[in-house]
Design a protein around this motif. Structure first.
Motif, short mmCIF file in Angstrom:
data_model
loop_
_atom_site.label_atom_id
_atom_site.label_comp_id
_atom_site.label_asym_id
_atom_site.label_seq_id
_atom_site.Cartn_x
_atom_site.Cartn_y
_atom_site.Cartn_z
N TYR A 449 0.13 10.09 -10.56
CA TYR A 449 0.47 9.55 -9.38
C TYR A 449 -0.55 8.50 -9.37
O TYR A 449 -0.35 7.48 -8.55
CB TYR A 449 0.47 10.44 -8.45
CG TYR A 449 0.33 10.13 -6.62
CD1 TYR A 449 1.75 10.13 -5.68
CD2 TYR A 449 -0.73 9.66 -5.78
CE1 TYR A 449 2.26 9.43 -5.07
CE2 TYR A 449 -0.46 9.27 -4.81
CZ TYR A 449 0.79 9.51 -4.14
OH TYR A 449 0.30 8.79 -3.22
N GLN A 450 -1.58 9.63 -9.51
CA GLN A 450 -2.48 8.13 -9.63
C GLN A 450 -2.64 6.81 -10.62
O GLN A 450 -2.70 5.58 -9.80
CB GLN A 450 -4.57 9.19 -9.98
CG GLN A 450 -5.38 7.63 -10.07
CD GLN A 450 -6.94 8.28 -10.59
OE1 GLN A 450 -7.04 9.23 -10.39
NE2 GLN A 450 -7.43 7.21 -11.68
N ASP A 451 -1.73 6.74 -11.38
CA ASP A 451 -1.61 5.42 -12.24
C ASP A 451 -0.79 4.81 -12.13
O ASP A 451 -0.77 3.35 -12.17
CB ASP A 451 -1.32 6.11 -14.13
CG ASP A 451 -2.14 6.15 -14.68
OD1 ASP A 451 -3.29 5.39 -14.27
OD2 ASP A 451 -2.16 6.96 -16.03
N SER A 452 0.24 5.61 -10.60
CA SER A 452 1.43 4.54 -10.65
C SER A 452 1.31 3.70 -9.63
O SER A 452 2.21 3.00 -8.77
CB SER A 452 2.72 5.50 -10.45
OG SER A 452 2.68 7.04 -10.16
N HIS A 453 0.17 4.53 -8.53
CA HIS A 453 -0.51 3.70 -6.74
C HIS A 453 -1.15 3.82 -6.78
O HIS A 453 -1.60 2.42 -6.06
CB HIS A 453 0.31 5.09 -6.34
CG HIS A 453 0.83 5.79 -5.62
ND1 HIS A 453 2.03 6.56 -6.68
CD2 HIS A 453 1.72 5.68 -4.83
CE1 HIS A 453 3.05 6.85 -6.12
NE2 HIS A 453 3.10 6.59 -5.16
N CYS A 454 -2.54 3.30 -8.08
CA CYS A 454 -3.61 2.63 -8.15
C CYS A 454 -3.35 1.00 -8.08
O CYS A 454 -1.88 0.18 -8.80
CB CYS A 454 -4.24 2.88 -8.99
SG CYS A 454 -4.36 2.55 -10.92
N GLU A 455 -4.14 0.28 -7.53
CA GLU A 455 -4.00 -1.18 -7.59
C GLU A 455 -4.11 -1.82 -9.15
O GLU A 455 -4.96 -1.49 -10.31
CB GLU A 455 -4.97 -2.15 -7.28
CG GLU A 455 -4.77 -2.22 -6.06
CD GLU A 455 -5.93 -3.41 -4.80
OE1 GLU A 455 -6.38 -4.14 -5.17
OE2 GLU A 455 -6.20 -2.43 -3.65
N GLU A 456 -3.05 -2.57 -10.23
CA GLU A 456 -3.61 -3.45 -11.34
C GLU A 456 -4.98 -3.27 -11.49
O GLU A 456 -5.21 -3.04 -13.19
CB GLU A 456 -2.81 -4.91 -11.20
CG GLU A 456 -2.86 -5.31 -12.98
CD GLU A 456 -2.60 -4.13 -13.80
OE1 GLU A 456 -1.92 -4.20 -14.91
OE2 GLU A 456 -0.69 -3.41 -13.26
N LYS A 457 -6.34 -3.93 -11.33
CA LYS A 457 -7.68 -3.56 -12.05
C LYS A 457 -8.05 -2.41 -11.56
O LYS A 457 -8.94 -2.46 -12.89
CB LYS A 457 -8.21 -4.55 -10.75
CG LYS A 457 -8.86 -3.76 -9.09
CD LYS A 457 -9.46 -4.99 -7.83
CE LYS A 457 -9.18 -4.39 -6.89
NZ LYS A 457 -10.03 -2.99 -6.75
N ASP A 458 -7.30 -1.42 -10.95
CA ASP A 458 -8.06 -0.45 -11.25
C ASP A 458 -7.71 0.38 -12.37
O ASP A 458 -7.73 2.31 -12.52
CB ASP A 458 -7.84 0.43 -9.76
CG ASP A 458 -8.74 -0.14 -8.95
OD1 ASP A 458 -9.62 -0.39 -8.79
OD2 ASP A 458 -8.07 -0.32 -7.43
N VAL A 459 -6.15 0.16 -12.54
CA VAL A 459 -5.44 0.74 -14.06
C VAL A 459 -5.89 1.26 -15.02
O VAL A 459 -7.33 -0.12 -15.54
CB VAL A 459 -4.14 0.28 -15.00
CG1 VAL A 459 -3.68 1.11 -15.90
CG2 VAL A 459 -3.24 0.48 -13.32
N GLU A 460 -6.29 2.53 -15.59
CA GLU A 460 -7.53 2.63 -16.68
C GLU A 460 -6.68 3.29 -17.42
O GLU A 460 -6.04 3.82 -17.71
CB GLU A 460 -8.71 4.24 -16.36
CG GLU A 460 -9.13 3.39 -14.63
CD GLU A 460 -10.32 4.80 -14.35
OE1 GLU A 460 -9.92 5.81 -15.20
OE2 GLU A 460 -11.09 5.31 -13.34
N MET A 461 -7.83 2.45 -18.68
CA MET A 461 -6.79 3.09 -20.18
C MET A 461 -7.31 4.52 -20.80
O MET A 461 -6.15 5.72 -20.96
CB MET A 461 -6.82 2.08 -21.31
CG MET A 461 -6.00 2.44 -23.06
SD MET A 461 -4.53 2.09 -23.17
CE MET A 461 -4.47 0.93 -22.46
N VAL A 462 -8.54 5.00 -20.61
CA VAL A 462 -8.82 6.27 -20.48
C VAL A 462 -9.41 6.77 -19.16
O VAL A 462 -10.09 6.48 -18.55
CB VAL A 462 -9.98 6.02 -21.28
CG1 VAL A 462 -10.40 7.40 -21.74
CG2 VAL A 462 -9.79 5.67 -22.87
N MET A 463 -8.90 8.14 -19.39
CA MET A 463 -8.83 8.87 -17.61
C MET A 463 -9.70 10.10 -18.02
O MET A 463 -9.71 10.62 -18.69
CB MET A 463 -7.61 9.39 -17.14
CG MET A 463 -6.79 7.65 -17.02
SD MET A 463 -5.18 8.03 -16.18
CE MET A 463 -5.59 8.35 -14.14
#
Length: 463
Positions: A449-463
């Protein structure tokens, strides 16, 4: 459709919308499927048994077999006694089960068919080694949970006896679980060196392997001889305070087998309690393999706590399942904001509130069960609560998916019934193994859910 659920709460007394349960005969049918060589029989119309079979088939993705008394207008008015007698003869002639388990429906209950008297007439006509039992399961009372334990008690009523010589075994009443859960319970009891008889046991009856050959009655299930010898068990243990306490009490009353009841072993604390009960019975050390599993679970919880801590969750379903999931979520640092069951339960609300007190939850949470006079604890009510104060996650069966879609909340499917996904019934939620699986599902749902709803700049490769 549920986008139009109103936020404003309106008092309802006689209207149920999207109920969080189904009827007693479904539970009775499932319990009967956990007995080896048994053909469940619905004493009502063909439409009744068609619905019950469909309900279970959709959940287990396996053909569910049952027969029917096939009520027509005449039986509906004058009673279905002759239908049952003819049906039993045809069943044994055509399908040759070892035992037939008869459950009633709202139709036969309303007419007032006396199943005790009917079976007294039928039993002497059966061939040697053939049996028939029954349970009263009116659809307009209780839920599938009541039908389940009524049928379990029906098997013991007709078959279980005490010979006065102990067999040294533990009588386990596992409650309504999936075959994967039954396998996990049996594995833990075997590892703890506990001889047992489990009633029912759908491992191998509703999750049959594909071999290319058709078999009417599969190898799985509790045998008739095992049910008979329940009366000689050393003690009994019920899993689930709502669903199994009646069976523990029934065996004690009939055969003087003392027992205890514990919550579903979901999560660390509840599984620890189950293991300690087994250790108390066997008087042996807990094997290293079980301790290692517990350690893996603790490690997973520590690793994932940053994603689960203080996340609000709504849990719905059968009472003992909801209590088990509440405990696991609390162990993960989550807040079980709303917890409901459509099954009337005397213990559900107190169990839930005790858990909230134990873990020091300060936020206001709602734990609510239906009652016999007020059954409006349904998914419509849950949806209204969520509209007024949102949650981060839903845990429950398929019927909550419209709430998840309408409110854009991730849904972890678990419990009964799950009819829009596959393979779930093969894997456990109980024990340390089952908790590890649920921790993975819960954490991944929140992270997806976090991956699909965050802004593009906030997408993390390693979570």
């Amino acid at each position: 459709m549920l986008n139009y659920t109103p936020k404003e709460m309106v008092e309802r007394e006689a209207l149920v919308i999207n109920p969080c349960k189904t009827c007693q005969p479904v539970g009775a049918l499932y319990a009967a499927l956990g007995v080896h060589g048994c053909l469940p029989h619905s004493h009502g119309s063909q439409g009744c048994v068609a619905f019950h079979r469909m309900y279970l088939t959709r959940h287990f993705k396996d053909p569910i077999q049952a027969s029917s008394s096939s009520f027509t207008e005449g039986a509906s008015v004058f009673g279905g006694g002759s239908n049952l007698k003819t049906a039993v003869k045809n069943i044994f002639d055509l399908y040759d089960p070892d035992i037939v388990a008869v459950h009633t429906t709202c139709l036969s209950e309303t007419i007032g068919d006396d199943l005790n008297a009917l079976l007294i007439d039928i039993t002497p006509t059966l061939s040697e080694g053939k049996y028939i039992v029954h349970a009263n399961t009116p659809s307009y009372f209780g839920s599938h949970i009541h039908g389940f334990f009524n049928m379990v008690n029906g098997f013991m009523k007709y078959l279980s006896v005490s010979t006065g010589t102990s067999n040294g075994k533990l009588a386990l009443f596992p409650g309504w679980l999936n075959p994967g859960d039954y396998r996990e319970l049996k594995r833990l009891m075997t590892q703890m060196n506990v001889p047992f008889i489990m009633l029912p046991d759908t491992d191998g009856t509703v999750d049959t392997p594909t071999t290319g050959e058709y078999t009417m009655y599969e190898k799985g299930g509790t045998t008739i001889e095992e049910i008979k010898s329940l009366g000689d068990c050393k003690s009994s243990l019920g899993i689930g305070l709502t669903i199994s306490a009646p069976s523990v009490g029934f065996l004690d009353k009939k055969c003087k087998v003392k027992g205890d009841t514990i919550p579903y072993p979901i999560g660390i604390d509840a599984t620890d309690a189950f293991i300690l009960k087994l250790q108390e019975f066997s008087a042996e050390e807990v094997p290293a393999s079980v301790e290692n599993q517990r350690g893996h679970l603790v490690d997973m919880m520590v690793d994932t706590h940053q994603y689960t801590y203080e996340k609000k969750v709504a849990i719905y379903g059968d009472p003992d399942f909801v209590i088990g999931m509440m405990a696991l979520c609390l162990e993960l640092g989550m807040i079980p904001k709303y917890c409901i069951t459509g099954t009337p339960s005397l213990t559900f609300e107190q169990e839930g509130k005790s858990l909230l007190e134990k873990y020091g939850v300060k936020e206001e949470c709602k734990v609510q069960a239906a009652t016999q006079l007020n059954t409006t604890t349904d998914l419509f009510l849950l949806h209204q609560w969520i509209k007024n104060d949102a949650v981060d996650l839903l845990i429950g069966g398929t019927h909550g998916k419209h709430i998840a879609r309408a409110e854009d909340i991730p849904l972890v499917r678990a419990g009964f019934d799950v009819i829009d996904r596959y393979c779930h019934s093969y894997f456990p939620v109980v024990g340390y193994e089952g908790a590890m699986r649920m921790v993975e599902k819960i954490t991944n749902a929140l992270m997806d859910y976090q991956d699909s709803h965050c802004e593009e700049k906030d997408v993390e490769m390693v979570m």
